[in-house]
Design a protein around this motif. Structure first.
Motif, PDB file in Angstrom:
ATOM      1  N   PHE A 419       0.832  -1.215   0.000  1.00  0.00           N
ATOM      2  CA  PHE A 419       0.000   0.000   0.000  1.00  0.00           C
ATOM      3  C   PHE A 419       0.861   1.258   0.000  1.00  0.00           C
ATOM      4  O   PHE A 419       0.513   2.257  -0.649  1.00  0.00           O
ATOM      5  CB  PHE A 419      -0.938  -0.007   1.210  1.00  0.00           C
ATOM      6  N   ALA A 420       1.977   1.220   0.748  1.00  0.00           N
ATOM      7  CA  ALA A 420       2.869   2.389   0.776  1.00  0.00           C
ATOM      8  C   ALA A 420       3.452   2.651  -0.606  1.00  0.00           C
ATOM      9  O   ALA A 420       3.458   3.799  -1.092  1.00  0.00           O
ATOM     10  CB  ALA A 420       3.984   2.163   1.793  1.00  0.00           C
ATOM     11  N   MET A 421       3.953   1.587  -1.255  1.00  0.00           N
ATOM     12  CA  MET A 421       4.530   1.760  -2.587  1.00  0.00           C
ATOM     13  C   MET A 421       3.468   2.203  -3.588  1.00  0.00           C
ATOM     14  O   MET A 421       3.695   3.100  -4.416  1.00  0.00           O
ATOM     15  CB  MET A 421       5.183   0.445  -3.047  1.00  0.00           C
ATOM     16  N   GLY A 422       2.300   1.570  -3.520  1.00  0.00           N
ATOM     17  CA  GLY A 422       1.216   1.940  -4.433  1.00  0.00           C
ATOM     18  C   GLY A 422       0.760   3.372  -4.251  1.00  0.00           C
ATOM     19  O   GLY A 422       0.481   4.084  -5.234  1.00  0.00           O
ATOM     20  N   SER A 423       0.718   3.836  -3.005  1.00  0.00           N
ATOM     21  CA  SER A 423       0.280   5.207  -2.731  1.00  0.00           C
ATOM     22  C   SER A 423       1.276   6.220  -3.289  1.00  0.00           C
ATOM     23  O   SER A 423       0.883   7.238  -3.878  1.00  0.00           O
ATOM     24  CB  SER A 423       0.132   5.415  -1.214  1.00  0.00           C
ATOM     25  N   VAL A 424       2.577   5.943  -3.103  1.00  0.00           N
ATOM     26  CA  VAL A 424       3.606   6.856  -3.629  1.00  0.00           C
ATOM     27  C   VAL A 424       3.565   6.877  -5.153  1.00  0.00           C
ATOM     28  O   VAL A 424       3.651   7.952  -5.776  1.00  0.00           O
ATOM     29  CB  VAL A 424       5.003   6.434  -3.118  1.00  0.00           C
ATOM     30  N   GLU A 425       3.400   5.716  -5.764  1.00  0.00           N
ATOM     31  CA  GLU A 425       3.337   5.652  -7.238  1.00  0.00           C
ATOM     32  C   GLU A 425       2.122   6.413  -7.765  1.00  0.00           C
ATOM     33  O   GLU A 425       2.211   7.165  -8.759  1.00  0.00           O
ATOM     34  CB  GLU A 425       3.297   4.182  -7.689  1.00  0.00           C
ATOM     35  N   PHE A 426       0.966   6.222  -7.115  1.00  0.00           N
ATOM     36  CA  PHE A 426      -0.237   6.935  -7.562  1.00  0.00           C
ATOM     37  C   PHE A 426      -0.067   8.436  -7.382  1.00  0.00           C
ATOM     38  O   PHE A 426      -0.488   9.238  -8.239  1.00  0.00           O
ATOM     39  CB  PHE A 426      -1.469   6.461  -6.780  1.00  0.00           C
ATOM     40  N   ALA A 427       0.565   8.844  -6.252  1.00  0.00           N
ATOM     41  CA  ALA A 427       0.760  10.273  -5.997  1.00  0.00           C
ATOM     42  C   ALA A 427       1.618  10.918  -7.075  1.00  0.00           C
ATOM     43  O   ALA A 427       1.304  12.019  -7.569  1.00  0.00           O
ATOM     44  CB  ALA A 427       1.393  10.470  -4.616  1.00  0.00           C
ATOM     45  N   ILE A 428       2.696  10.240  -7.465  1.00  0.00           N
ATOM     46  CA  ILE A 428       3.565  10.776  -8.528  1.00  0.00           C
ATOM     47  C   ILE A 428       2.806  10.866  -9.845  1.00  0.00           C
ATOM     48  O   ILE A 428       2.923  11.852 -10.590  1.00  0.00           O
ATOM     49  CB  ILE A 428       4.818   9.888  -8.677  1.00  0.00           C
ATOM     50  N   PHE A 429       2.008   9.831 -10.142  1.00  0.00           N
ATOM     51  CA  PHE A 429       1.205   9.843 -11.371  1.00  0.00           C
ATOM     52  C   PHE A 429       0.208  11.013 -11.349  1.00  0.00           C
ATOM     53  O   PHE A 429       0.076  11.761 -12.337  1.00  0.00           O
ATOM     54  CB  PHE A 429       0.452   8.512 -11.503  1.00  0.00           C
ATOM     55  N   PHE A 430      -0.454  11.198 -10.223  1.00  0.00           N
ATOM     56  CA  PHE A 430      -1.457  12.270 -10.087  1.00  0.00           C
ATOM     57  C   PHE A 430      -0.797  13.645 -10.207  1.00  0.00           C
ATOM     58  O   PHE A 430      -1.301  14.544 -10.911  1.00  0.00           O
ATOM     59  CB  PHE A 430      -2.169  12.126  -8.742  1.00  0.00           C
ATOM     60  N   ILE A 431       0.341  13.832  -9.515  1.00  0.00           N
ATOM     61  CA  ILE A 431       1.038  15.131  -9.550  1.00  0.00           C
ATOM     62  C   ILE A 431       1.524  15.446 -10.958  1.00  0.00           C
ATOM     63  O   ILE A 431       1.408  16.588 -11.435  1.00  0.00           O
ATOM     64  CB  ILE A 431       2.209  15.127  -8.545  1.00  0.00           C
ATOM     65  N   THR A 432       2.048  14.437 -11.641  1.00  0.00           N
ATOM     66  CA  THR A 432       2.541  14.655 -13.008  1.00  0.00           C
ATOM     67  C   THR A 432       1.406  15.042 -13.943  1.00  0.00           C
ATOM     68  O   THR A 432       1.550  15.951 -14.777  1.00  0.00           O
ATOM     69  CB  THR A 432       3.247  13.392 -13.521  1.00  0.00           C
ATOM     70  N   LEU A 433       0.258  14.341 -13.819  1.00  0.00           N
ATOM     71  CA  LEU A 433      -0.901  14.706 -14.648  1.00  0.00           C
ATOM     72  C   LEU A 433      -1.336  16.145 -14.363  1.00  0.00           C
ATOM     73  O   LEU A 433      -1.647  16.917 -15.285  1.00  0.00           O
ATOM     74  CB  LEU A 433      -2.071  13.758 -14.364  1.00  0.00           C
ATOM     75  N   SER A 434      -1.364  16.518 -13.099  1.00  0.00           N
ATOM     76  CA  SER A 434      -1.807  17.854 -12.726  1.00  0.00           C
ATOM     77  C   SER A 434      -0.873  18.915 -13.293  1.00  0.00           C
ATOM     78  O   SER A 434      -1.311  19.987 -13.735  1.00  0.00           O
ATOM     79  CB  SER A 434      -1.870  17.985 -11.201  1.00  0.00           C
ATOM     80  N   LYS A 435       0.429  18.631 -13.278  1.00  0.00           N
ATOM     81  CA  LYS A 435       1.383  19.597 -13.830  1.00  0.00           C
ATOM     82  C   LYS A 435       1.249  19.745 -15.338  1.00  0.00           C
ATOM     83  O   LYS A 435       1.660  20.752 -15.919  1.00  0.00           O
ATOM     84  CB  LYS A 435       2.825  19.154 -13.487  1.00  0.00           C
TER      85      LYS A 435
END
Length: 562
Positions: A419-435
């Motif tokens: 869950f920790a790894m998945g959460s960090v990966e999703f966060a990076i994906f979300f932040i990149t899309l937002s940028k």
């Protein structure tokens, strides 16, 4: 020079020399060993007895020519004696016997002393018994020798009942088989690992006790119990179970094959995993019945080797302990491999399903997941199976046979990490899309630059974070900083190769088109690397708490004992 000293003894004390010559003759003739080109063939004990005669100048072949053997009553573990029958120079028939002193003395009525046969009194028997005990306490294996004139006419067959009685006691010989230098350390390591060791021997109890003390197997004589074969026969199974449950240091002496089998069966009834070592035919039943039968490859007979599950090429006890250590290491590495794969896959699932549940495009395409699972995960997983033994691998008690490899704690740890790894990966994906000017709810085509950039970041982070997680997997409770980063060079090589493969997949134009990735800037690569170390921090914090709680439990246990 022993030969020179013996010649002087013959001149100065002919009676003593006569007794010594007779003792050596019995040891040489009641013997099936031999030397070929100075290499001993046969039983090592009998080869040692031949050596005594050779040192005094007596040749085996000369003895056999002068006293040809006509019959043999072989040694057996029941009577603990061996007898050979020979023709003498006067054409009479003589029986030569060797065996365990306490058993052979029961069959003796006379003693050869000062060149004469005199009655064996109780006082003389007591003197012999005390001498036997003195030698045994010096860790000597003691053998007694006797003979008897049994007639003038040779027969085709002789029986032990008619031959092994009214014997004339001649003397004792003591020999030592010093433990190897590695045995004491191996015994200490086995005891530290929670392995209970019992000596089960046909030898005299005091000899076994002296050796056990020498190798550190017996440290507290008050906790030691020596049980002879006769005593074991009078113990029922329940009484024997109680002895084992008391965790006493037990030596079983003067035992027969039936006794060994009784010991093994009792331990198995207590749900113990039993390993038995042996080298003779008499050991075969116990070797077969044990969970792990261990035969000697050098001194062991074909029967014992066939009955065993494992054969020691060097006949060394330390090899058994090394095998236990290696087995524990393999088991630990298997758990590390499973944890690595399990937590990594959970991380991938969390990343994908979180995005889908929130109505976002999948951070990872099928081909990217395939590249991670087949192209880059395999090498670190294999390298984890080559992880060296942890320093405390032999400091824990044996695991129960019913234990599952995936325990509750392992499953929880895998899920937390996943869950920790998945959460960090999703966060990076979300932040990149937002940028990249993405707005919530907007549809993003998979061939668009916005999606490819975000999925490439998620792909890169997925691989990097799994490489860092591989370092976490090297120990369940010890910090990677304590273990050392460079102690598993196979894993470092696998991680390096996997990262190079990742860079090639992302930065080579041909492969970019093939798997839908794009170039990442230095800043983006740095972001991926820093984010991947989050899983290392999480695991290091968990391990610190595990170590602290373990030390606290040990302190509490120590306080309770005090």
């Amino acid at each position: 020079d022993p030969i020179h000293d013996f010649k002087i003894l013959q001149k100065q004390s002919p009676d003593i020399a006569s007794s010594l010559e007779l003792l050596t003759r019995i040891a040489t003739l009641c013997n099936n060993a031999k030397f070929e080109h100075w290499i001993p063939l046969g039983d090592p004990t009998e080869a040692a007895l031949l050596t005594v005669g050779m040192k005094l100048g007596f040749d085996r072949e000369t003895f056999y020519t002068a006293y040809p053997r006509i019959f043999e009553l072989p040694f057996d573990s029941g009577r603990k004696m061996m007898t050979t029958i020979h023709k003498t120079a006067t054409k009479s028939i003589t029986a030569y016997t060797k065996g365990a002193p306490d058993q052979l003395l029961k069959h003796c009525t006379h003693i050869f002393q000062n060149g004469k046969n005199i009655p064996l009194t109780e006082e003389k028997k007591e003197e012999i018994v005390k001498e036997n005990e003195r030698m045994a306490l010096s860790a000597l294996r003691v053998i007694a020798f006797a003979y008897r004139e049994i007639g003038l006419m040779a027969k085709k067959t002789y029986h032990k009942e008619e031959v092994e009685k009214n014997l004339i006691f001649v003397g004792l010989m003591g020999m030592i088989d010093p433990p190897r230098s590695t045995v004491k350390e191996a015994v200490a390591l086995a005891k530290k690992a929670g392995i209970q060791i019992y000596i089960v021997t046909g030898d005299f109890g005091l000899t076994a006790k002296a050796i056990a003390q020498e190798i550190g197997l017996v440290q507290d004589e008050k906790n030691l119990k020596i049980i002879t074969g006769n005593e074991l026969e009078n113990l029922d199974t329940e009484a024997l179970k109680r002895l084992f449950k008391e965790k006493k240091e037990i030596i079983f002496a003067r035992v027969s094959p039936e006794h060994k089998l009784k010991i093994v069966n009792t331990l198995k009834e207590l749900d113990e995993i039993v390993a038995v070592t042996g080298d003779g035919v008499n050991d075969a039943p116990a070797l077969k019945r044990a969970d792990i039968g261990i035969a000697m490859g050098i001194t062991g007979c074909d029967v014992s080797r066939s009955a065993a599950d494992m054969v020691l090429a060097d006949d060394s006890f330390s090899t058994i302990v090394t095998a236990v250590k290696e087995g524990r290491t393999i088991y630990q590495n298997l758990k590390k491999f499973i944890f690595y794969m399990f937590s990594g896959n959970i991380g991938e699932l969390v990343t994908v399903f979180t995005a889908i549940a929130l109505g976002m495009p999948s951070p990872l395409t099928a081909i990217l997941i395939l590249v991670v699972n087949l192209g880059t995960d395999v090498l670190p997983a294999i390298a984890l199976s080559l992880e060296p033994s942890e320093k405390d691998v032999m400091a824990t008690p044996p695991r129960r046979p019913t234990d599952h490899i995936l325990k509750k704690n392992t499953i929880i740890r895998s899920m937390v990490n996943g869950f920790a790894m998945g959460s960090v990966e999703f966060a990076i994906f979300f932040i990149t899309l937002s940028k990249e000017s993405w707005t919530w709810g907007a549809i993003v085509p998979q061939d668009s630059g916005v999606y490819i950039k975000a999925s490439t970041m998620a792909f890169a982070l997925l691989l990097f974070i799994q490489m860092i997680n591989a370092l976490n997997c090297r120990s369940e409770k010890n910090s990677i900083f304590k273990i050392g980063f460079f102690t598993n060079k196979h894993l470092l090589g696998a991680i390096t190769l996997s990262i190079l493969t990742l860079i090639i997949f992302i930065e080579v134009p041909f492969l970019q088109k093939l798997i839908h990735t794009t170039h990442l800037s230095v800043y983006e690569w740095l972001t991926v690397v820093i984010a991947s170390f989050s899983i290392l921090i999480i695991e290091e914090v968990r391990k610190r708490f595990v170590i602290a709680s373990t030390h606290g439990a040990l302190r509490n246990a120590s306080s309770l004992r005090e």
